[in-house]
Structure formats: C-alpha cells, structure tokens
Design an enzyme around this catalytic site. Structure first.
Site, PDB file in Angstrom:
ATOM      1  N   HIS A   1       0.813  -1.213   0.000  1.00  0.00           N
ATOM      2  CA  HIS A   1       0.000   0.000   0.000  1.00  0.00           C
ATOM      3  C   HIS A   1       0.848   1.265   0.000  1.00  0.00           C
ATOM      4  O   HIS A   1       0.324   2.359  -0.168  1.00  0.00           O
ATOM      5  CB  HIS A   1      -0.967   0.009   1.185  1.00  0.00           C
ATOM      6  CG  HIS A   1      -0.299  -0.013   2.525  1.00  0.00           C
ATOM      7  ND1 HIS A   1       0.154  -1.172   3.117  1.00  0.00           N
ATOM      8  CD2 HIS A   1      -0.005   0.976   3.396  1.00  0.00           C
ATOM      9  CE1 HIS A   1       0.689  -0.891   4.290  1.00  0.00           C
ATOM     10  NE2 HIS A   1       0.614   0.409   4.481  1.00  0.00           N
TER      11      HIS A   1
ATOM     12  N   HIS B   1       7.441   7.022   5.099  1.00  0.00           N
ATOM     13  CA  HIS B   1       6.701   6.495   3.949  1.00  0.00           C
ATOM     14  C   HIS B   1       5.940   7.652   3.322  1.00  0.00           C
ATOM     15  O   HIS B   1       5.859   8.747   3.879  1.00  0.00           O
ATOM     16  CB  HIS B   1       5.754   5.357   4.373  1.00  0.00           C
ATOM     17  CG  HIS B   1       4.716   5.779   5.367  1.00  0.00           C
ATOM     18  ND1 HIS B   1       4.897   5.707   6.730  1.00  0.00           N
ATOM     19  CD2 HIS B   1       3.469   6.298   5.192  1.00  0.00           C
ATOM     20  CE1 HIS B   1       3.821   6.147   7.352  1.00  0.00           C
ATOM     21  NE2 HIS B   1       2.928   6.518   6.433  1.00  0.00           N
TER      22      HIS B   1
ATOM     23  N   HIS C   1       2.507   9.214   0.969  1.00  0.00           N
ATOM     24  CA  HIS C   1       1.115   9.095   0.538  1.00  0.00           C
ATOM     25  C   HIS C   1       0.886   9.995  -0.678  1.00  0.00           C
ATOM     26  O   HIS C   1       1.321  11.148  -0.697  1.00  0.00           O
ATOM     27  CB  HIS C   1       0.161   9.515   1.657  1.00  0.00           C
ATOM     28  CG  HIS C   1       0.166   8.591   2.834  1.00  0.00           C
ATOM     29  ND1 HIS C   1      -0.667   7.501   2.930  1.00  0.00           N
ATOM     30  CD2 HIS C   1       0.920   8.589   3.965  1.00  0.00           C
ATOM     31  CE1 HIS C   1      -0.437   6.874   4.080  1.00  0.00           C
ATOM     32  NE2 HIS C   1       0.523   7.519   4.721  1.00  0.00           N
TER      33      HIS C   1
ATOM     34  N   HIS D   1       5.570  10.878   5.724  1.00  0.00           N
ATOM     35  CA  HIS D   1       5.370  10.725   7.162  1.00  0.00           C
ATOM     36  C   HIS D   1       6.628  10.155   7.799  1.00  0.00           C
ATOM     37  O   HIS D   1       7.009   8.996   7.533  1.00  0.00           O
ATOM     38  CB  HIS D   1       4.190   9.790   7.462  1.00  0.00           C
ATOM     39  CG  HIS D   1       2.866  10.380   7.146  1.00  0.00           C
ATOM     40  ND1 HIS D   1       1.697   9.632   7.076  1.00  0.00           N
ATOM     41  CD2 HIS D   1       2.503  11.669   6.888  1.00  0.00           C
ATOM     42  CE1 HIS D   1       0.687  10.446   6.788  1.00  0.00           C
ATOM     43  NE2 HIS D   1       1.145  11.678   6.679  1.00  0.00           N
TER      44      HIS D   1
ATOM     45  N   THR E   1      -2.832   6.906  10.284  1.00  0.00           N
ATOM     46  CA  THR E   1      -3.785   7.073   9.171  1.00  0.00           C
ATOM     47  C   THR E   1      -4.008   5.773   8.411  1.00  0.00           C
ATOM     48  O   THR E   1      -4.667   5.777   7.371  1.00  0.00           O
ATOM     49  CB  THR E   1      -3.314   8.168   8.199  1.00  0.00           C
ATOM     50  OG1 THR E   1      -2.091   7.764   7.570  1.00  0.00           O
ATOM     51  CG2 THR E   1      -3.123   9.498   8.923  1.00  0.00           C
ATOM     52  N   THR E   2      -3.448   4.676   8.912  1.00  0.00           N
ATOM     53  CA  THR E   2      -3.760   3.348   8.390  1.00  0.00           C
ATOM     54  C   THR E   2      -4.173   2.473   9.566  1.00  0.00           C
ATOM     55  O   THR E   2      -3.866   2.791  10.723  1.00  0.00           O
ATOM     56  CB  THR E   2      -2.545   2.703   7.685  1.00  0.00           C
ATOM     57  OG1 THR E   2      -1.450   2.623   8.606  1.00  0.00           O
ATOM     58  CG2 THR E   2      -2.129   3.507   6.462  1.00  0.00           C
TER      59      THR E   2
END
Length: 271
Positions: free
Chosen positions: A97, A122, A124, A141, A212-213
């Site tokens: 993801h 990571h 987004h 992030h 946020t995951t």
C-alpha cells in the site's frame, strides 16, 4: 521461578507483544484499500477486524484532518523541533500500500520531554492532511515511537509538483527503480542520513490524532511542517510504480476534528 510465576510472566509478554502488534501500522496490504466504494475501503476499515481496528470507525481523534487556519491557535512557545537524527543503515520496503524506508538507528525526536525514536518514512499520494481544504500532491510521514511502542510522533511533510526534484528521493532513486523491478519485497540500501529530509522546524502545526492506516491508533502527536517541498512528476511515478496495483493513490479521507485544538507554532519574527 515457580510455575505460576512463569505462566504470569509469559502471559504479560504475550499481552505486551499483542498490544504492540495491534498498535502499529498494518503491513498486510490486501486486507484494506483506499477505494471509497470497496467493501474494505476507508469507511469500513473498522469492520474488517472490529477488535483490533474498530478505532478506525469509532475513534474521536482520527487523522488526517483539514487544518483551517481561521481555527488554529497561533503560538510561539513550542520551540524549534528537537530532532537528533543520524546516518544509519536503512532498508527500503514495498508494503504493497506504500513504500517505506526504515532505519536501524536513525536517531530521535524529543517533544515535551518525551523521546521518540525515528523508525521510518513512507509516502502518501496525494497528501492526506489538507490546509484550508487545499490538498498537496504528496505527503511524507516520518514515524517515531517511544521505547515501549505505545506512543507515536509523526512529522508530516507536504510536497507539490514543481521543476526541482526532492533531494532525498534522488538519493534513493536507483533503489526505488530496483524495488519496482522486483515487484515487491525489500532492499538494503546502506547508510542513509535522515537529515537530508530538510524541514522548517520552526513553523509547524501541532495536534493530537491517530495513525492514518489500520489500526488507526489514537496515541499520535502530529507535527505538520511549515515547509512545502517540491517533487517532480517523475519522482512521484517512481513511488507509484513500486507499489502494488490499486495503491498508486493511497490517501485516507480527512476525518472529523471533533473539537480538537490545533496550534500553529510561528516564532516572532518569522520570515
């Protein structure tokens, strides 16, 4: 050590490891998606594993959020970000993801006297946090956590597409290409200095929120840096090519603020 004591000790170790596993971000990319029309989309994350991910649906301090400047409290006393980063061996991973770069020992961040160890960065696409409903092209992030793994501090970095590439992504460009060619997996990439990720560090937003995951754990101190960096379309495509199909866009929708305070640290004078 008696039998009863041994059993109690093992039970405590199990409960502790279970808590840590449930608190951290999910690594199984096939269990959830960012498709808002899918059964495993963002609105239904909490239903996939109700006992572990229920906070994604039921929490009151969820992230990301829209940061409305007319609602923020402007302060000048939070101080410059106390980050003590250092070069460390790093591994680039395709989590399906997203793409994550993790450090063995990249240093730490200190907030309100609490030390958070830098673990990973990571990205987004597009950005998750919005500013006055404006969504940037990408958000990085920088994830930190306390030694017991129960609290997190995340620095959000916004990027907009421009003429100038991001220097940190240039440093790992060949490794991103190799990761895409491998169609998954991970790649040791030697020593990487987190200080290559330039931050403003003086002007930033601060609020309390969540991962946020999944599992959307609500023990996160968020810092959204005031510096908007530039990235090229080519660099964004490198990150997209490295993830699995369907995760080229991996931003969770903004969540209700629910009355949480947001502070904007802006030292005076600020140029």
């Amino acid at each position: 050590m008696g039998t009863t004591t041994k059993i109690l000790f093992i039970s405590l170790l199990f409960l502790s490891s279970t808590f840590l596993a449930r608190s951290r971000e999910a690594d199984d990319q096939w269990e959830f998606s960012y498709d808002e029309n899918a059964e495993n989309g963002p609105a239904n994350w909490g239903n996939i594993h109700p006992d572990e991910w229920g906070t994604c649906n039921n929490g009151t301090m969820q992230s990301p959020i829209d940061i409305l400047n007319k609602r923020v409290e402007v302060v000048s006393n939070l101080g410059t970000l106390e980050k003590y980063y250092k070069s460390s061996e790093a591994t680039l991973m395709n989590r399906g993801h997203d793409v994550m770069l993790k450090w063995d020992d990249g240093g730490y961040l200190r907030i309100n006297g609490i030390q958070y160890q830098l673990k990973q960065i990571h990205w987004h696409i597009a950005a998750e946090h919005t500013i006055d409903e404006k969504r940037f092209d990408m958000e990085g992030h920088l994830v930190h956590e306390t030694s017991d793994g129960k609290k997190f501090a995340v620095i959000g970095v916004h990027y907009k597409i421009g003429l100038f590439p991001d220097l940190f992504l240039i440093r790992i460009e060949k490794d991103l290409k190799a990761l895409a060619d491998q169609n998954g997996g991970e790649r040791a990439i030697g020593k990487i200095d987190p200080n290559l990720i330039t931050l403003d560090g003086r002007k930033y937003y601060r609020y309390n929120g969540s991962l946020t995951t999944p599992p959307c754990t609500e023990t996160v101190v968020w810092t959204i840096d005031g510096k908007v960096k530039t990235v090229t379309r080519r660099q964004i495509k490198l990150l997209q090519d490295a993830v699995h199909d369907g995760f080229e866009y991996n931003a969770r929708p903004v969540q209700p603020l629910n009355g949480r305070p947001i502070k904007l640290n802006k030292p005076w004078p600020y140029i």
